[in-house]
Design an enzyme around this catalytic site. Structure first.
Site, mmCIF file in Angstrom:
data_model
loop_
_atom_site.group_PDB
_atom_site.id
_atom_site.type_symbol
_atom_site.label_atom_id
_atom_site.label_comp_id
_atom_site.label_asym_id
_atom_site.label_seq_id
_atom_site.Cartn_x
_atom_site.Cartn_y
_atom_site.Cartn_z
ATOM 1 N N TYR A 144 0.836 -1.203 0.000
ATOM 2 C CA TYR A 144 0.000 0.000 0.000
ATOM 3 C C TYR A 144 0.874 1.258 0.000
ATOM 4 O O TYR A 144 0.607 2.213 -0.743
ATOM 5 C CB TYR A 144 -0.971 0.009 1.188
ATOM 6 C CG TYR A 144 -1.679 1.339 1.321
ATOM 7 C CD1 TYR A 144 -2.573 1.770 0.341
ATOM 8 C CD2 TYR A 144 -1.417 2.196 2.393
ATOM 9 C CE1 TYR A 144 -3.191 3.008 0.424
ATOM 10 C CE2 TYR A 144 -2.041 3.432 2.488
ATOM 11 C CZ TYR A 144 -2.923 3.833 1.500
ATOM 12 O OH TYR A 144 -3.531 5.060 1.583
ATOM 13 N N ARG A 151 1.521 6.514 -7.043
ATOM 14 C CA ARG A 151 0.389 7.413 -7.299
ATOM 15 C C ARG A 151 0.826 8.866 -7.114
ATOM 16 O O ARG A 151 0.537 9.741 -7.946
ATOM 17 C CB ARG A 151 -0.756 7.073 -6.353
ATOM 18 C CG ARG A 151 -1.902 8.071 -6.399
ATOM 19 C CD ARG A 151 -3.095 7.637 -5.567
ATOM 20 N NE ARG A 151 -2.820 7.463 -4.143
ATOM 21 C CZ ARG A 151 -3.731 7.111 -3.239
ATOM 22 N NH1 ARG A 151 -4.970 6.872 -3.606
ATOM 23 N NH2 ARG A 151 -3.410 6.982 -1.972
ATOM 24 N N TYR A 203 -0.790 13.270 6.573
ATOM 25 C CA TYR A 203 -0.392 12.253 7.545
ATOM 26 C C TYR A 203 1.117 12.362 7.797
ATOM 27 O O TYR A 203 1.887 12.636 6.863
ATOM 28 C CB TYR A 203 -0.665 10.845 7.004
ATOM 29 C CG TYR A 203 -2.092 10.357 7.044
ATOM 30 C CD1 TYR A 203 -3.074 10.992 7.790
ATOM 31 C CD2 TYR A 203 -2.439 9.215 6.334
ATOM 32 C CE1 TYR A 203 -4.374 10.490 7.814
ATOM 33 C CE2 TYR A 203 -3.731 8.708 6.351
ATOM 34 C CZ TYR A 203 -4.698 9.355 7.093
ATOM 35 O OH TYR A 203 -5.968 8.854 7.112
ATOM 36 N N ARG A 216 -11.382 13.491 1.655
ATOM 37 C CA ARG A 216 -12.303 12.641 2.424
ATOM 38 C C ARG A 216 -13.646 12.460 1.721
ATOM 39 O O ARG A 216 -14.337 11.473 1.918
ATOM 40 C CB ARG A 216 -12.518 13.235 3.815
ATOM 41 C CG ARG A 216 -11.254 13.326 4.644
ATOM 42 C CD ARG A 216 -10.671 11.967 4.945
ATOM 43 N NE ARG A 216 -9.464 12.068 5.774
ATOM 44 C CZ ARG A 216 -8.717 11.027 6.095
ATOM 45 N NH1 ARG A 216 -9.002 9.803 5.646
ATOM 46 N NH2 ARG A 216 -7.639 11.189 6.830
ATOM 47 N N GLU A 323 -13.902 -0.862 7.076
ATOM 48 C CA GLU A 323 -13.896 0.461 6.432
ATOM 49 C C GLU A 323 -15.199 0.587 5.650
ATOM 50 O O GLU A 323 -15.719 -0.413 5.144
ATOM 51 C CB GLU A 323 -12.683 0.573 5.497
ATOM 52 C CG GLU A 323 -12.577 1.918 4.799
ATOM 53 C CD GLU A 323 -11.295 2.063 3.987
ATOM 54 O OE1 GLU A 323 -10.197 2.035 4.581
ATOM 55 O OE2 GLU A 323 -11.404 2.190 2.760
HETATM 56 C C1 3EB Z 1 -7.453 6.308 5.755
HETATM 57 O O1 3EB Z 1 -8.351 7.073 6.125
HETATM 58 C C2 3EB Z 1 -7.829 4.898 5.445
HETATM 59 O O2 3EB Z 1 -5.093 5.682 -0.267
HETATM 60 O O3 3EB Z 1 -6.756 6.132 -1.613
HETATM 61 C C3 3EB Z 1 -9.062 5.297 2.732
HETATM 62 C C4 3EB Z 1 -9.493 5.779 1.483
HETATM 63 C C5 3EB Z 1 -7.735 4.964 2.903
HETATM 64 C C6 3EB Z 1 -8.594 5.948 0.420
HETATM 65 C C7 3EB Z 1 -6.310 5.820 -0.503
HETATM 66 C C8 3EB Z 1 -6.836 5.130 1.834
HETATM 67 C C9 3EB Z 1 -7.270 5.631 0.615
HETATM 68 O O4 3EB Z 1 -6.266 6.661 5.683
HETATM 69 C C10 3EB Z 1 -7.225 4.383 4.190
#
Ligand code: 3EB
Length: 329
Positions: A144, A151, A203, A216, A323
Site C-alpha cells: 500500500y 500514485r 499524515y 475525504r 472500512e
Molecule cells: C485512511 O483514512 C484509510 O489511499 O486512496 C481510505 C481511502 C484509505 C482511500 C487511498 C486510503 C485511501 O487513511 C485508508
C-alpha cells in the site's frame, strides 16, 4: 429510448441482477463484486472487482446516465461517457511491472490522468483502487505504501495539487491485478474534509514516505441536485487508528461518516439525515468471521433499510478491521 427519468447526469444505486436489463444505452457502468477481476475491452462499461461478497447476494452497482453513452477501449483504458460524465478504468498485470506496486501504480495513474484530461473531462470526482496483498512487504515498504508512492509521483508530474484530489478508496482484493476506475467531470467538485481527521495528504511520515493522495469526500453539485462521494472511511481520528476491536471501530466510522455529511452542508444534510440515508454503503471487512457482528451493529445503528453491502477486503493499515465508503447519488 430508455432515458433515465430523473434527468440527472448520473444516478448510482444497487440493482438486483435479475432487474438489470441486458442492454441499456444509458448505462454508464455496471460494477459487480466476485472472486476475480473481470474487465473486457469489448464491454467497457462492465467491471467485476475481486472483492468476494460476505453476505449474498451483493447486487451490482448500476450507474445510469440521462442520455446514451459512447464507450470504447483506447490507450489501455476502458471508458464510457456522455457529454457530462466520463467513467474509465485500467486493469494492469503486475507481472508486467516486476510485481513492483510502485511502478504499476505510477503507470496506471499516468495512463488514467492522460486519458481523462485528454478527453475533456479534466476533473476527477471519485476514484477506486484495488489490488491484492496490501500488507506484503517489499524493500522496506508494504505494497500500500508503495502504491501511494507511485500514485504520488504520477499526480505530482501532472501536476494535480492537494486542492484537486478526488475522494478515493484503496482496498486489498483477493485476486491478481491492479484495477483502478474513476468518475470524472467537466467542472470540479468541492473537496470535503473531515474535521475529526487530519487530511490524509498531511499524515505524518511514519505512515509511508509519500502521503495518501485523496480527499475525504467530493461534493458535486449537478444542475438538479448535489451528490456526495465519500471516500473509504476508517476508524481514524486525527491521524491515528483508534480501537482494537471491530465493533468499536465501526462506531467510530459512523461518527466519521456523520461528520462528513455535516461538513458537506445543507445541499446534502437536507436530504441525508444519517449515513443510512445515503444511496449506497460499501462495508469492507478484513476478517470474514466479523461479518455477522458488523452487520448487526450497522443495522442497529443505521436501521436495517440502510443500503449496505459487505465485501471481503484488506484495509490500508494492518490495524484497521473495517472500512466504509458511501455515495449519495
Ligand atoms: C485512511 O483514512 C484509510 O489511499 O486512496 C481510505 C481511502 C484509505 C482511500 C487511498 C486510503 C485511501 O487513511 C485508508
Amino acid at each position: 429510448m430508455a432515458q433515465n427519468p430523473l434527468s440527472r447526469p448520473l444516478t448510482i444505486r444497487f440493482q438486483h441482477e435479475a432487474q438489470v436489463p441486458p442492454q441499456d444505452p444509458c448505462r454508464l457502468a455496471l460494477i459487480r463484486f466476485g472472486r476475480e477481476n473481470r474487465a473486457d475491452p469489448a464491454r467497457p462499461m462492465e467491471l467485476t472487482v475481486a472483492l468476494p461478497p460476505l453476505v449474498e447476494p451483493v447486487p451490482p452497482e448500476l450507474w445510469l446516465a440521462d442520455e446514451p453513452v459512447a464507450a470504447g477501449f483506447e490507450d489501455g483504458v476502458g471508458y464510457s461517457r456522455t457529454d457530462k460524465v466520463l467513467f474509465g478504468w485500467i486493469l494492469l498485470n503486475e507481472a508486467d511491472f516486476n510485481h513492483d506496486m510502485n511502478q504499476a501504480a505510477e503507470h496506471a495513474y499516468d495512463r488514467l490522468l492522460a486519458f481523462h484530461r485528454g478527453r475533456g473531462f479534466p476533473h476527477l470526482l471519485r476514484i477506486w483502487n484495488y489490488f491484492p496483498n496490501l500488507h506484503q512487504e517489499a524493500e522496506g515498504l508494504d505494497r500500500y505504501q508503495a502504491f501511494c508512492l507511485g500514485r504520488h509521483r504520477a499526480l505530482e508530474r501532472v501536476p494535480l495539487t492537494e486542492g484537486e484530489l478526488p475522494a478515493a478508496t484503496a482496498i486489498g482484493t483477493t485476486a491478481p491485478g491492479l484495477l483502478v476506475y474513476f468518475l470524472a467531470g467537466r467542472e470540479p467538485g468541492v473537496q470535503i474534509e473531515n474535521p475529526r481527521q487530519v487530511s490524509a495528504f498531511h499524515y505524518p511520515r511514519r505512515y509511508g514516505p509519500k502521503s495518501p493522495s485523496f480527499s475525504r469526500a467530493t461534493l458535486k453539485r449537478w444542475p438538479d441536485r448535489a451528490h456526495l462521494y465519500i471516500s473509504g472511511t476508517a476508524s481514524i481520528v486525527g491521524h491515528e487508528t483508534l480501537h482494537t476491536d471491530v465493533l468499536t471501530q465501526l462506531d467510530e466510522i459512523i461518527e466519521n461518516l456523520r461528520a462528513l455529511i455535516r461538513s458537506a452542508g445543507e445541499d446534502i444534510s437536507n436530504r441525508v439525515g444519517d449515513p443510512g440515508d445515503l444511496s449506497m454503503l460499501k462495508v469492507y471487512v478484513r476478517h470474514a468471521e466479523d461479518t455477522a457482528a458488523v452487520k448487526a451493529r450497522l443495522e442497529a445503528t443505521l436501521g436495517d433499510q440502510a443500503p449496505a453491502v459487505y465485501l471481503r477486503g484488506d484495509i490500508c493499515r494492518d490495524d484497521l478491521l473495517v472500512e466504509i465508503e458511501g455515495l449519495y447519488a
